[in-house]
Design an enzyme around this catalytic site. Sequence first.
Site, short mmCIF file in Angstrom:
data_model
loop_
_atom_site.label_atom_id
_atom_site.label_comp_id
_atom_site.label_asym_id
_atom_site.label_seq_id
_atom_site.Cartn_x
_atom_site.Cartn_y
_atom_site.Cartn_z
CE LYS A 149 38.01 88.83 26.55
NZ LYS A 149 37.92 87.60 25.74
N GLY A 165 45.66 90.92 26.59
CA GLY A 165 46.66 91.85 27.13
C GLY A 165 46.44 93.30 26.77
CD GLU A 191 41.16 89.29 36.85
OE1 GLU A 191 42.35 89.25 36.50
OE2 GLU A 191 40.28 88.60 36.36
CE LYS A 195 49.07 82.10 24.34
NZ LYS A 195 47.81 81.45 23.94
CD GLU A 239 43.96 83.03 27.31
OE1 GLU A 239 44.40 83.06 26.16
OE2 GLU A 239 43.87 84.04 28.04
CD GLU A 251 41.45 87.37 28.30
OE1 GLU A 251 41.60 86.97 27.13
OE2 GLU A 251 41.95 88.41 28.73
NE ARG A 305 42.36 82.30 19.00
CZ ARG A 305 42.48 83.08 20.06
NH1 ARG A 305 41.46 83.80 20.46
NH2 ARG A 305 43.61 83.12 20.74
CB VAL A 356 48.68 80.04 17.18
CG1 VAL A 356 50.04 79.84 16.51
CG2 VAL A 356 48.03 81.32 16.69
C1 MV4 Z 1 46.60 89.02 34.60
C2 MV4 Z 1 47.95 89.00 35.01
C3 MV4 Z 1 48.22 89.05 36.36
N1 MV4 Z 1 47.20 89.14 37.27
N2 MV4 Z 1 45.62 89.08 35.54
C4 MV4 Z 1 47.49 89.20 29.91
C5 MV4 Z 1 46.63 88.80 28.77
C6 MV4 Z 1 45.26 88.66 29.29
N3 MV4 Z 1 44.76 87.38 28.88
C7 MV4 Z 1 45.36 88.79 30.77
N4 MV4 Z 1 46.75 88.94 31.08
C8 MV4 Z 1 47.20 88.95 32.35
N5 MV4 Z 1 46.25 88.97 33.33
C9 MV4 Z 1 45.93 89.16 36.83
N6 MV4 Z 1 44.96 89.27 37.73
C10 MV4 Z 1 48.93 88.95 34.02
C11 MV4 Z 1 48.56 88.94 32.69
C12 MV4 Z 1 49.62 88.87 31.73
C13 MV4 Z 1 49.86 87.71 30.99
C14 MV4 Z 1 49.10 86.56 31.14
C15 MV4 Z 1 49.36 85.43 30.39
C16 MV4 Z 1 50.40 85.41 29.48
C17 MV4 Z 1 51.16 86.52 29.31
C18 MV4 Z 1 50.92 87.68 30.06
C19 MV4 Z 1 51.73 88.82 29.88
C20 MV4 Z 1 51.47 89.95 30.60
C21 MV4 Z 1 50.41 89.99 31.52
#
Ligand code: MV4
Length: 446
Positions: free
Chosen positions: A116, A165, A200, A237, A275, A287, A291, A294
């Site tokens: 990442k 996550g 972050e 999701k 994303e 990220e 792939r 879903v």
């Molecule tokens: C974050 C965030 C808030 N601030 N990064 C969750 C999964 C992973 N892809 C990164 N995630 C997050 N990163 C910063 N700087 C909140 C989340 C996050 C989240 C993001 C997308 C969809 C659902 C989520 C659920 C919890 C936390």
Amino acid sequence: MFDKILIANRGEIAVRINRACQELGISTVAVHSEADTESMHVRIADESVCIGPNPVNKSYLNAHAIISACEITGAQAVHPGYGFLSENASFAKMLDDHKLTFIGPKYSHIEMMGDKIEAKKIMKKFGVPVVPGSEGKIIDEADAVATSEKIGFPVLLKASAGGGGRGMKVVNNKKELKSALPIIKQEAISFFGNDAIYIEKFIDSPRHIEVQIICDTHGNYLHLHERDCSVQRRNQKVLEEALAPNIEEEKKQDLFKTCTNAMKSMGYLGLGTLEFLFDGNEFYFMEMNTRLQVEHPITEMLTRIDLVREQICVAHGDKIFTNQENIKPLGHSIECRINAENASDFKPSAGKIKMYHPPAGNGIRLDTFIYSGYNVPHYYDNLLAKLITTGRTRNHAIKRALRALNEIVIDGIQTNIDLHKKILSSPDFKNGGVAINWLEQNINIL
Ligand code: MV4
């Protein structure tokens, strides 16, 4: 084109991939565990190979057994679906070494995006907006403190090998940071075997917006617009929609251009999803998934492009049949993930489906593998079906989803169908643009 493809997956996605192969005139090989002998993906494939016992590490994650199944059946390519080996760079490399085609990106890109920190560096270099944070990996405690004070608390500690996550922690001040740092480092080692951590700015209540891209080996780097995946619970999701409501068109178009330019600079091949967090009218890259996802069907319904068909074609070295100008999203599409789960504690449920009756009619698509009499095993993912509804407007798609959820019958096991009805009927959801914490905060009052 390939004569024969092995589908290294199970459930609804194996059925979905089998359908694309049939339409392309490609014969299919299903692989399965002992528990999946009676599974739909085995029944509909041209051939099948049992690759091991029920635990996933003995079957669906068993790269050697899958490669042996290719050799036995003469399959020329492997479609990994999602999950399992779909983002495993060494599996993709092993297939290359065996002169088999991995239906996905180059293994070097899977590896790069799996790291990442590396993924963020690359995207930033190519002009994609990223979440403010550390320049790469945190060296020591002093570095972590200095970085956090510069960007301002609260901050989020993330494991570089994490994603989806796992391996994350919010810290609100210097004291919390100092105590959390060794814990998250230890977690990173035990979960992922890699102690690299980055920091972050914590974004409090953003939306989760993702951009679908597809690239071929003929210089085409296209975007297929965005999806809004903000309706989630514990990083799973629940419901996704396309397009994302209430975001300025110009803002989105700028982002798409930046994403496709980045893919061109990387020389990316195949399907990919970038994303983003969306907050205060700004996008921040998190990220990239390398792939098929879903939720790909909502993009398919909007663009009328068969993503699995195109994925197979570009992996074979063919050109994407269309171009950016001809990709015009039409209407609105919603996917409800129907899970086998307990309505009160959300724990996965398993057992025999006594009766199944699918919804149908205008604007309805149901991607599933269940049938009356099917015994849902407890070993695997609890996704039973994806209900995808498409309408001319968002409102119409919502009404259709509610209509279809009233038609569908899945008797004998518990499902989250009622949760979907509550979400789709809620005023907040109808307004459009709920944040990622909305479902968890409102689940008891819906
Ligand atoms: C974050 C965030 C808030 N601030 N990064 C969750 C999964 C992973 N892809 C990164 N995630 C997050 N990163 C910063 N700087 C909140 C989340 C996050 C989240 C993001 C997308 C969809 C659902 C989520 C659920 C919890 C936390």
